[in-house]
Design a protein around this motif. Structure first.
Motif, PDB file in Angstrom:
ATOM      1  N   LYS A  31      -1.208   4.793 -19.596  1.00 38.28           N
ATOM      2  CA  LYS A  31      -1.186   6.117 -18.980  1.00 38.28           C
ATOM      3  C   LYS A  31      -0.722   5.984 -17.532  1.00 38.28           C
ATOM      4  N   MET A  32      -0.118   7.072 -17.036  1.00 38.96           N
ATOM      5  CA  MET A  32       0.386   7.078 -15.664  1.00 38.96           C
ATOM      6  C   MET A  32      -0.513   7.929 -14.781  1.00 38.96           C
ATOM      7  N   PHE A  33      -0.981   7.346 -13.686  1.00 43.53           N
ATOM      8  CA  PHE A  33      -1.818   8.038 -12.717  1.00 43.53           C
ATOM      9  C   PHE A  33      -1.035   8.147 -11.415  1.00 43.53           C
ATOM     10  N   ALA A  34      -0.840   9.374 -10.931  1.00 43.19           N
ATOM     11  CA  ALA A  34      -0.017   9.606  -9.745  1.00 43.19           C
ATOM     12  C   ALA A  34      -0.884   9.802  -8.514  1.00 43.19           C
ATOM     13  N   PHE A  35      -0.539   9.098  -7.451  1.00 41.69           N
ATOM     14  CA  PHE A  35      -1.219   9.224  -6.165  1.00 41.69           C
ATOM     15  C   PHE A  35      -0.216   9.814  -5.181  1.00 41.69           C
ATOM     16  N   ASN A  36      -0.428  11.071  -4.789  1.00 48.87           N
ATOM     17  CA  ASN A  36       0.551  11.729  -3.934  1.00 48.87           C
ATOM     18  C   ASN A  36       0.344  11.372  -2.463  1.00 48.87           C
ATOM     19  N   LYS A  37       1.191  11.920  -1.630  1.00 51.30           N
ATOM     20  CA  LYS A  37       1.165  11.614  -0.197  1.00 51.30           C
ATOM     21  C   LYS A  37      -0.185  11.955   0.427  1.00 51.30           C
ATOM     22  N   LYS A  38      -0.743  13.092   0.035  1.00 57.46           N
ATOM     23  CA  LYS A  38      -2.022  13.515   0.608  1.00 57.46           C
ATOM     24  C   LYS A  38      -3.141  12.547   0.226  1.00 57.46           C
ATOM     25  N   ALA A  39      -3.148  12.120  -1.030  1.00 61.65           N
ATOM     26  CA  ALA A  39      -4.189  11.190  -1.486  1.00 61.65           C
ATOM     27  C   ALA A  39      -4.099   9.872  -0.727  1.00 61.65           C
ATOM     28  N   ILE A  40      -2.879   9.383  -0.525  1.00 58.65           N
ATOM     29  CA  ILE A  40      -2.703   8.114   0.177  1.00 58.65           C
ATOM     30  C   ILE A  40      -3.107   8.255   1.643  1.00 58.65           C
ATOM     31  N   SER A  41      -2.788   9.394   2.250  1.00 61.18           N
ATOM     32  CA  SER A  41      -3.194   9.633   3.644  1.00 61.18           C
ATOM     33  C   SER A  41      -4.719   9.670   3.768  1.00 61.18           C
ATOM     34  N   THR A  42      -5.370  10.285   2.790  1.00 65.59           N
ATOM     35  CA  THR A  42      -6.827  10.344   2.799  1.00 65.59           C
ATOM     36  C   THR A  42      -7.424   8.942   2.672  1.00 65.59           C
ATOM     37  N   LEU A  43      -6.853   8.154   1.802  1.00 66.15           N
ATOM     38  CA  LEU A  43      -7.321   6.776   1.635  1.00 66.15           C
ATOM     39  C   LEU A  43      -7.133   5.975   2.923  1.00 66.15           C
ATOM     40  N   ARG A  44      -5.988   6.174   3.561  1.00 64.99           N
ATOM     41  CA  ARG A  44      -5.718   5.433   4.800  1.00 64.99           C
ATOM     42  C   ARG A  44      -6.722   5.811   5.893  1.00 64.99           C
ATOM     43  N   ALA A  45      -7.092   7.064   5.925  1.00 65.67           N
ATOM     44  CA  ALA A  45      -8.059   7.515   6.935  1.00 65.67           C
ATOM     45  C   ALA A  45      -9.439   6.905   6.701  1.00 65.67           C
ATOM     46  N   MET A  46      -9.709   6.469   5.480  1.00 66.83           N
ATOM     47  CA  MET A  46     -10.995   5.866   5.163  1.00 66.83           C
ATOM     48  C   MET A  46     -11.052   4.386   5.542  1.00 66.83           C
ATOM     49  N   CYS A  47      -9.894   3.813   5.874  1.00 64.21           N
ATOM     50  CA  CYS A  47      -9.825   2.376   6.164  1.00 64.21           C
ATOM     51  C   CYS A  47      -9.492   2.147   7.635  1.00 64.21           C
ATOM     52  N   HIS A  48     -10.161   1.210   8.238  1.00 65.16           N
ATOM     53  CA  HIS A  48      -9.934   0.887   9.642  1.00 65.16           C
ATOM     54  C   HIS A  48      -9.470  -0.568   9.739  1.00 65.16           C
ATOM     55  N   GLY A  49      -9.156  -0.998  10.929  1.00 68.35           N
ATOM     56  CA  GLY A  49      -8.684  -2.362  11.100  1.00 68.35           C
ATOM     57  C   GLY A  49      -7.184  -2.441  10.885  1.00 68.35           C
ATOM     58  N   PRO A  50      -6.659  -3.619  10.497  1.00 71.66           N
ATOM     59  CA  PRO A  50      -5.213  -3.777  10.294  1.00 71.66           C
ATOM     60  C   PRO A  50      -4.681  -2.758   9.294  1.00 71.66           C
ATOM     61  N   ARG A  51      -3.502  -2.217   9.578  1.00 69.61           N
ATOM     62  CA  ARG A  51      -2.931  -1.196   8.705  1.00 69.61           C
ATOM     63  C   ARG A  51      -2.642  -1.786   7.329  1.00 69.61           C
ATOM     64  N   VAL A  52      -3.066  -1.075   6.314  1.00 72.39           N
ATOM     65  CA  VAL A  52      -2.852  -1.490   4.935  1.00 72.39           C
ATOM     66  C   VAL A  52      -1.745  -0.631   4.334  1.00 72.39           C
ATOM     67  N   SER A  53      -0.859  -1.239   3.588  1.00 70.57           N
ATOM     68  CA  SER A  53       0.256  -0.498   2.998  1.00 70.57           C
ATOM     69  C   SER A  53      -0.237   0.487   1.946  1.00 70.57           C
ATOM     70  N   SER A  54       0.628   1.430   1.608  1.00 69.04           N
ATOM     71  CA  SER A  54       0.288   2.399   0.549  1.00 69.04           C
ATOM     72  C   SER A  54       0.028   1.694  -0.771  1.00 69.04           C
ATOM     73  N   VAL A  55       0.816   0.665  -1.054  1.00 67.81           N
ATOM     74  CA  VAL A  55       0.633  -0.083  -2.294  1.00 67.81           C
ATOM     75  C   VAL A  55      -0.756  -0.708  -2.336  1.00 67.81           C
ATOM     76  N   GLN A  56      -1.175  -1.317  -1.237  1.00 67.96           N
ATOM     77  CA  GLN A  56      -2.487  -1.959  -1.209  1.00 67.96           C
ATOM     78  C   GLN A  56      -3.621  -0.941  -1.322  1.00 67.96           C
ATOM     79  N   LEU A  57      -3.454   0.231  -0.736  1.00 74.28           N
ATOM     80  CA  LEU A  57      -4.466   1.277  -0.852  1.00 74.28           C
ATOM     81  C   LEU A  57      -4.633   1.732  -2.295  1.00 74.28           C
ATOM     82  N   VAL A  58      -3.516   1.913  -2.994  1.00 75.15           N
ATOM     83  CA  VAL A  58      -3.586   2.339  -4.391  1.00 75.15           C
ATOM     84  C   VAL A  58      -4.188   1.237  -5.256  1.00 75.15           C
ATOM     85  N   ILE A  59      -3.798  -0.005  -5.005  1.00 77.49           N
ATOM     86  CA  ILE A  59      -4.378  -1.110  -5.770  1.00 77.49           C
ATOM     87  C   ILE A  59      -5.882  -1.193  -5.517  1.00 77.49           C
TER      88      ILE A  59
END
Length: 475
Positions: free
Chosen positions: A221-249
């Motif tokens: 099955k395909m699960f889509a993570f849009n720009k807003k979801a990735i931005s929300t995930l990034r806001a939850m993480c601090h420290g060194p910037r993590v790529s979008s790929v790493q956030l989704v993984i």
């Protein structure tokens, strides 16, 4: 959906491969690649209202001619793999070229929610039909839809190439289709000189040659993570910037651990691998268009019972990738010690796969590969997808059409998929709107709606029109 095969033939290079290039040696990453065909499908709507089947068949013939010219540069793809010698016999035997007619319209396929297994009809071979002397290394299927539109399905043997190789070939083929010239296509065939073959065993995936012969039931099955979801995930993480790929993984790994806990009643040790594209990351840097499997494995693991938040997963994943890239930076100038860095990760991967006490999953990212740039004279594709692969615990990540979101094609045991879908993070961050349907609506239907309505076109909110498609490192 059904596909009627109109024609099937072998397409050979327009210029014979010289005898000096007859034997192509594979590298040790080629040796360890699993026995399978790597699939990708590109979808194109009708151009300028051209829906005539005869015209689309004619365009398919043009694609065939440009393919012949492209194969003169990507000549190993027209050969055959010789297992005993571990080399490619560049004998110009040819690639499979299939033309099929689909009994549905493209927008119906993309807009109504398609099962991943249906997409397998749009590729020319079985995923597991590879590595035998009779198996082509490349196979292509051009699918013609009712009322116009094409889907180009490409399968490349993993023995000779990875997703980057496929993307380079497709982009080169599209360029030849547009310009009728191969001057801008410059693949490099030096991988075996940098990573000489070692007689290594392939990574075991227990993949049957035919999906119907699989001894387990898998689900994709395909699960889509849009720009807003990735931005929300990034806001939850601090420290060194993590790529979008790493956030989704990170989200997917956390959910997979949740599935394992639901099945076993406790959090077991968990191990994941991430395929890392080594092109451009070594010293000296390998060319971006290096042909073959040019990837290593970054591995990450946690102990049984560890309780972790998204921040913790992201930190682990980001650190693992940074360390692996650093370690591989001098792999080419360290000789045997350098090769050991890459090979040891393969060996760790194989050992962990066979450990029934460890929760295991492998991730590979095709993000930033130029699939959406492949214009064969039909415009750029409105979607790029994979298909159902009869595998468990595999996730393939791809860009969405705009390159702002990520589509995760998740392959699990069929019994695990319902549990995975109900994980809280998947519900919270994975959108239910089919990206393919959305882009079809905006890019193709908008013009027709504007003509029929005096009112300005308004974007439809996600989830209000289309049924969802829920289904798959270049960092």
């Amino acid at each position: 959906m059904k596909v009627q095969i109109l024609s099937k033939k072998l397409v050979k290079p327009s210029i014979p491969t010289p005898p000096s290039h007859r034997n192509y040696k594979i590298s040790f990453p080629d040796e360890v690649a699993p026995t399978l065909n790597v699939p990708v499908i590109l979808y194109y709507p009708a151009v300028n209202g051209n829906t005539a089947t005869a015209s689309l068949v004619s365009h398919s013939n043009q694609l065939e001619k440009s393919l012949e010219r492209t194969l003169t540069r990507f000549y190993p793809l027209a050969g055959r793999y010789i297992k005993q010698s571990r080399l490619i016999d560049c004998n110009d035997q040819g690639v499979d070229y299939v033309v099929g007619k689909v009994n549905v319209q493209l927008h119906d396929l993309l807009g109504q929610g398609v099962e991943a297994e249906e997409l397998n009809q749009l590729i020319p071979c079985e995923i597991g039909a590879a590595d035998e002397a009779s198996d082509p290394l490349l196979a292509i299927q051009v699918n013609i839809f009712e009322s116009g539109g094409l889907a180009v399905g490409v399968c490349c043997s993993h023995r000779i190439g990875d997703a980057s190789t496929i993307a380079s070939f497709i982009y080169g083929w599209a360029t030849v289709s547009q310009t009728n010239s191969t001057d801008g296509i410059c693949p490099s065939f030096d991988a075996a000189s940098f990573f000489p073959g070692r007689g290594l065993d392939k990574i075991p995936r227990n993949l049957p040659r035919s999906m119907k012969d699989a001894d387990f039931k898998s689900a994709t099955k395909m699960f889509a993570f849009n720009k807003k979801a990735i931005s929300t995930l990034r806001a939850m993480c601090h420290g060194p910037r993590v790529s979008s790929v790493q956030l989704v993984i990170a989200i997917l790994w956390k959910a997979l651990i949740g599935v394992d806990r639901a099945k076993h009643g406790l959090s077991r040790a968990s191990f994941i691998s991430q395929a890392v594209n080594l092109r451009g990351k070594t010293n000296p840097p390998l060319p971006q268009h290096t042909f073959g499997n040019v990837w290593g494995l970054a591995t990450t693991q946690i102990k049984a019972g560890d309780k972790m938040a998204i921040q913790d997963f992201a930190d682990l994943l980001g650190g693992s990738i940074r360390k692996y890239v650093k370690d591989c930076g001098n792999v080419l100038i360290k000789g045997e010690d350098g090769y050991k860095i890459v090979i040891d990760r393969y060996m760790e991967f194989k050992k962990t796969m066979s450990n029934s006490e460890v929760n295991f999953c492998s991730f590979t990212s095709w993000c930033r590969f130029p699939f959406y740039e492949a214009d064969f004279g039909l415009g750029k594709p409105i979607w790029a997808s994979v298909v159902k692969m009869p595998l468990k615990n595999l996730v393939i990540l791809m860009d969405d059409k705009k390159g702002e979101g990520i589509e995760a094609w998740v392959h699990l045991d069929a019994a695990d998929m319902p549990i995975f879908e109900q994980q809280s993070d998947i519900i919270a961050f994975a959108t239910l709107l089919s990206p393919a349907a959305f882009f079809w609506y905006n890019s193709v239907q908008q013009h027709e709606l504007e003509k029929k309505s005096a009112l300005p076109f308004r974007n439809i909110e996600a989830g209000h029109v289309f049924v969802a498609i829920l289904y798959f490192i270049k960092d």
